[in-house]
Design a protein around this motif. Structure first.
Motif, PDB file in Angstrom:
ATOM      1  N   UNK A  78      -0.480   1.509  -0.333  1.00  0.00           N
ATOM      2  CA  UNK A  78      -0.027   0.963  -1.557  1.00  0.00           C
ATOM      3  C   UNK A  78      -1.025   1.100  -2.452  1.00  0.00           C
ATOM      4  N   UNK A  79      -2.255   0.974  -2.486  1.00  0.00           N
ATOM      5  CA  UNK A  79      -3.162   1.123  -3.633  1.00  0.00           C
ATOM      6  C   UNK A  79      -3.212   2.718  -4.068  1.00  0.00           C
ATOM      7  N   UNK A  80      -2.971   3.546  -3.250  1.00  0.00           N
ATOM      8  CA  UNK A  80      -2.969   4.813  -3.614  1.00  0.00           C
ATOM      9  C   UNK A  80      -1.391   5.068  -4.639  1.00  0.00           C
ATOM     10  N   UNK A  81      -0.516   4.367  -3.928  1.00  0.00           N
ATOM     11  CA  UNK A  81       0.814   4.459  -4.850  1.00  0.00           C
ATOM     12  C   UNK A  81       0.884   3.750  -6.023  1.00  0.00           C
ATOM     13  N   UNK A  82      -0.156   2.490  -5.944  1.00  0.00           N
ATOM     14  CA  UNK A  82       0.118   1.675  -7.280  1.00  0.00           C
ATOM     15  C   UNK A  82      -1.049   1.939  -8.406  1.00  0.00           C
TER      16      UNK A  82
END
Length: 395
Positions: free
Chosen positions: A118-122
């Motif tokens: 998720x952090x990579x996506x966001x």
């Protein structure tokens, strides 16, 4: 005359309001740093250690004026209960509601792996101060926002083999691993480490995190001729392995990843907890560096329950979180903003930081997101409730 008086009073009132509001209107917004970790359950002690390490670093940074022209750092925590789904929910809240600039992950590899997706996506930088799963930082993302100051499975696995051969003359180790992403990461790493030396495991056995009896798996490893056990599991399941060995009466050396250090291992495992040797990234015992002395002094002043270094436990949680937070602060300073992509680039611009664990020299690059290597590990064991370096006398 009356209208002039009214205008004068009104003007004075507005001026007074403006003066009283000015500190709030112009006060620099804090830079929020998130932490998702186990704050309850068997590993709560480790979650508290991470909190303390980050807190000491944050207070030190704020005392020097904060970052980006006077903005203070603020720690915001959430409990993941060791559950990936709850960890992702907690991370979402910190990212979307609290607007954290950087998110620290916690103890469990499955939780961290889920959060990193998720952090990579966001495009939110992630700092790992504990979970050691190789895929956390080597996650295949084209643009990778995950960094770490902690152990790394594929490096620990080589160290486990080397240590077991040197200390116990291991020739035919058996693997006893928790059945999750962390166990899988270490299975691949240990098998590869063995293959590099022309060796194979005596056997590979798995157990569930809630198992209370591991005798069947251990019996198979014993029958296969295992002369040493490589163990990977957090506090509760690792304790069950030790108790199952007791029930079998099998006295075999146990070389472990650092899972047992995360909580009430000695209480849960019983008297033979002391026979488990496990990896660590830091110890507060022995002579400290100036940074170590400073951190110990700050911990004693901040937390009344810390009377001596005995009480700083688990040490790796405090040390990794402290250095991780300091490196995050340097990345934000290098970025000149809290923009996620700029902070990610800021990590690559860090030249040198004299930290607690070591002096970091260009610790991160686009190809390397792990700041610690194989020369940064120490081996430890439990003496009562204290974690001591192997070879250090009982306290």
């Amino acid at each position: 005359m009356q209208s002039v008086t009214r205008r004068t009073v009104l003007a004075a009132s507005m001026a007074a309001f403006a003066l009283s509001a000015a500190p709030h209107a112009f006060a620099a917004e804090p830079i929020k740093i998130g932490l998702v970790t186990a704050l309850s359950g068997q590993s709560a002690l480790a979650g508290e250690a991470l909190t303390r390490g980050m807190t000491i670093a944050i207070e030190e940074i704020n005392a020097k004026g904060g970052l980006l022209g006077g903005r203070k750092l603020e720690l915001v925590r959430r409990d993941d209960e060791g559950n990936p789904a709850k960890g992702v929910t907690a991370a979402r809240e910190l990212i979307y509601k609290e607007k954290v600039a950087v998110l620290f992950g916690g103890l469990d590899t499955p939780v961290s792996v889920a959060i990193v997706q998720m952090t990579n996506q966001e495009k939110v930088p992630f700092m790992g101060p504990w979970a050691a799963g190789t895929p956390i930082t080597k996650n295949g993302a084209k643009v990778n926002y995950a960094f770490r100051v902690s152990a790394v499975d594929e490096i620990v696995d080589k160290a486990m083999l080397s240590y077991s051969q040197k200390t116990f003359k291991a020739a035919k180790p058996g693997l006893i691993l928790v059945n999750n992403a962390w166990g899988e990461s270490n299975e691949q790493g240990i098998v590869a480490a063995l293959a590099a030396k022309g060796m194979k495991p005596a056997g590979i056995e798995k157990f569930e995190a809630n198992d209370v009896d591991v005798v069947p798996q251990l019996t198979r490893l014993k029958a296969a001729g295992a002369d040493t056990l490589f163990m990977v599991g957090n506090v509760g399941p690792s304790a069950q392995v030790v108790k199952s060995l007791d029930r079998m009466g099998w006295k075999v050396p146990v070389v472990s990843h650092w899972g047992p250090a995360g909580g009430r291992f000695t209480e849960l495992a019983g008297p033979n907890a002391k026979n488990v040797h496990f990896v660590q990234t830091y110890s507060f015992f022995g002579k400290q560096s100036p940074v170590g002395d400073k951190v110990v002094k700050a911990l004693k002043a901040k937390y009344p329950d810390i009377k001596d270094v005995d009480d700083i436990t688990p040490a790796v949680g405090v040390a990794n979180a402290y250095d991780g937070m300091q490196l995050v602060a340097q990345a934000i300073a290098k970025a000149g903003s809290t923009n996620g992509d700029a902070v990610r680039e800021g990590f690559y611009k860090i030249d040198r930081y004299e930290g607690l664990i070591k002096t970091y020299v260009k610790p991160f690059s686009p190809q390397e997101h792990d700041a610690l290597g194989e020369n940064d590990y120490v081996w430890a064991y439990f003496n009562n409730d204290y974690i001591l370096p192997v070879g250090m006398a009982s306290r």
